[in-house]
Design a protein around this motif. Structure first.
Motif, PDB file in Angstrom:
ATOM      1  N   TRP A   1      27.113 -19.275  49.619  1.00  0.00           N
ATOM      2  CA  TRP A   1      26.436 -17.990  49.679  1.00  0.00           C
ATOM      3  C   TRP A   1      25.333 -18.012  50.740  1.00  0.00           C
ATOM      4  O   TRP A   1      24.749 -19.056  51.033  1.00  0.00           O
TER       5      TRP A   1
ATOM      6  N   ARG B   1      31.762 -22.433  46.125  1.00  0.00           N
ATOM      7  CA  ARG B   1      31.399 -21.230  46.867  1.00  0.00           C
ATOM      8  C   ARG B   1      30.235 -21.519  47.811  1.00  0.00           C
ATOM      9  O   ARG B   1      29.474 -22.465  47.624  1.00  0.00           O
TER      10      ARG B   1
ATOM     11  N   GLY C   1      29.891 -15.600  49.853  1.00  0.00           N
ATOM     12  CA  GLY C   1      29.236 -14.448  49.253  1.00  0.00           C
ATOM     13  C   GLY C   1      27.766 -14.332  49.574  1.00  0.00           C
ATOM     14  O   GLY C   1      27.216 -15.083  50.390  1.00  0.00           O
ATOM     15  N   SER C   2      27.137 -13.385  48.897  1.00  0.00           N
ATOM     16  CA  SER C   2      25.720 -13.073  49.130  1.00  0.00           C
ATOM     17  C   SER C   2      24.877 -13.583  47.984  1.00  0.00           C
ATOM     18  O   SER C   2      25.238 -13.445  46.817  1.00  0.00           O
ATOM     19  N   GLY C   3      23.765 -14.148  48.334  1.00  0.00           N
ATOM     20  CA  GLY C   3      22.848 -14.633  47.312  1.00  0.00           C
ATOM     21  C   GLY C   3      21.407 -14.257  47.616  1.00  0.00           C
ATOM     22  O   GLY C   3      20.593 -15.136  47.840  1.00  0.00           O
TER      23      GLY C   3
ATOM     24  N   LEU D   1      23.907 -22.457  48.526  1.00  0.00           N
ATOM     25  CA  LEU D   1      23.192 -21.297  49.058  1.00  0.00           C
ATOM     26  C   LEU D   1      22.475 -21.739  50.322  1.00  0.00           C
ATOM     27  O   LEU D   1      21.712 -22.711  50.301  1.00  0.00           O
TER      28      LEU D   1
ATOM     29  N   ASP E   1      32.320 -13.032  47.037  1.00  0.00           N
ATOM     30  CA  ASP E   1      31.359 -12.833  45.951  1.00  0.00           C
ATOM     31  C   ASP E   1      30.285 -11.856  46.403  1.00  0.00           C
ATOM     32  O   ASP E   1      29.819 -11.917  47.547  1.00  0.00           O
TER      33      ASP E   1
ATOM     34  N   ILE F   1      28.642 -13.095  56.363  1.00  0.00           N
ATOM     35  CA  ILE F   1      29.770 -13.437  55.485  1.00  0.00           C
ATOM     36  C   ILE F   1      31.095 -13.238  56.221  1.00  0.00           C
ATOM     37  O   ILE F   1      32.008 -14.062  56.128  1.00  0.00           O
TER      38      ILE F   1
END
Length: 340
Positions: A42, A40, A74-76, A8, A104, A61
């Motif tokens: 994020w 991944r 993805g987004s976190g 992240l 994601d 993203i």
């Protein structure tokens, strides 16, 4: 149960840096994460901040998908309380169509900023549905499953990709774990925000025990935590600095965690609501390769979690890159039985 690492990044803007440099660092870190074999990558959502550049995860993203080849992006997370689930589904369906199988969609309940940014983001909005209701609506749009008796039946959040984005619920409390469990969705506990491992373990237990299996899915839980790996314990401690987390406890019962007392005071000045402040040590897993490996294995054993999403906000940037390289080395070749 082998440990999987994801990343992240909050696109921090350190003193003397520009937003352009912060984003370039995010791109470099995403590319390094892919080379290191992480699962991944994020990015977060923050508003009205001079310390963090990432105010629009969807845009970032898209850029990161173009700058990488295989790692999931993805987004976190997306702060869903501010937005229409339909529009969020459209945004992420576009991303999923651009990069099939790589997107994601993590959603959270925090405001992502100060009261004035929340007011600006929700300008013109009426009484908003609950976060749970919004997540339910979002999942329906993402998977094109509006019921026949839905007021908007027939509506599609186009384009409809062959592989929809994977939806995750983010939180830092037992309550958020229970929401994810009730909805039968993957869950991410943000230990670097919650700062309490005991609560993290309780949330994981609550999520697993209450998971709704009616959809045929199995519980999937991830822990997000702050990690600093250096060549020596002394350097890791120095890179960690003397940071504190400030928890704002509002009279209405709402809680918010920020990184500095200045942010806390500005938040409470804007909110005009009575509050108390609680200063806490951040939960950071730090040390050499050997000691960090041991700490992660211990947390994996205690929680039964096999994937960690790691955030590392240290300066200078080359030390941040080095921390992730050392982390990959620390867990390289960890036998499955070592963390079971």
């Amino acid at each position: 149960m082998a440990i999987t690492i994801s990343v992240l990044d909050q696109s921090p803007i350190y003193p003397g840096e520009t937003p352009e440099e912060a984003f370039q660092h995010t791109v470099q870190l995403a590319q390094l994460s892919e080379r290191l074999g992480f699962r991944r990558f994020w990015v977060s959502e923050h508003h009205d901040s001079e310390q963090v550049a990432g105010s629009s995860p969807e845009v970032l993203i898209s850029h990161l998908l173009a700058k990488t080849e295989s790692i999931r992006i993805g987004s976190g997370g997306i702060m869903l309380q501010h937005y229409s689930p339909y529009k969020v589904a459209e945004n992420f369906n576009v991303l999923a169509a651009l990069a099939p199988g790589r997107v994601d969609l993590g959603v959270g309940r925090a405001p992502g900023g100060l009261p004035r940014s929340t007011q600006a983001l929700q300008q013109g909005g009426g009484e908003a549905p609950s976060l749970t209701d919004k997540i339910i609506e979002l999942e329906k749009y993402v998977h094109n499953r509006l019921e026949e008796d839905h007021p908007l039946t027939g509506l599609k959040a186009g384009p409809l990709p062959g592989t929809p984005p994977q939806l995750y619920v983010l939180g830092a409390s037992v309550a958020s774990a229970e929401i994810a469990a009730e909805l039968g969705l993957p869950y991410v506990f943000s230990l670097f925000i919650g700062g309490d491992q005991a609560i993290a373990l309780e949330a994981v237990r609550a999520y697993r025990s209450g998971f709704n299996t009616s959809s045929g899915k199995e519980p999937q839980v991830i822990i997000a935590l702050a990690v600093i790996v250096a060549d020596t314990e002394e350097e890791a401690k120095e890179l960690g600095g003397a940071h504190k987390l400030i928890r704002i406890l509002l009279a209405s019962g709402k809680k918010l965690t920020v990184a500095t007392r200045e942010q806390a005071e500005e938040f409470t000045r804007q909110s005009t609501e009575p509050y108390t402040l609680e200063e806490r040590e951040p939960e950071v897993t730090k040390g050499t390769k050997e000691s960090v490996r041991g700490q992660l294995l211990a947390l994996a054993e205690a929680s039964g979690v096999e994937e960690f999403i790691v955030t590392t906000n240290v300066q200078p940037f080359d030390k941040r890159l080095r921390s992730f390289e050392l982390l990959a080395e620390a867990l390289a070749g960890v036998p499955a039985e070592a963390s079971s």
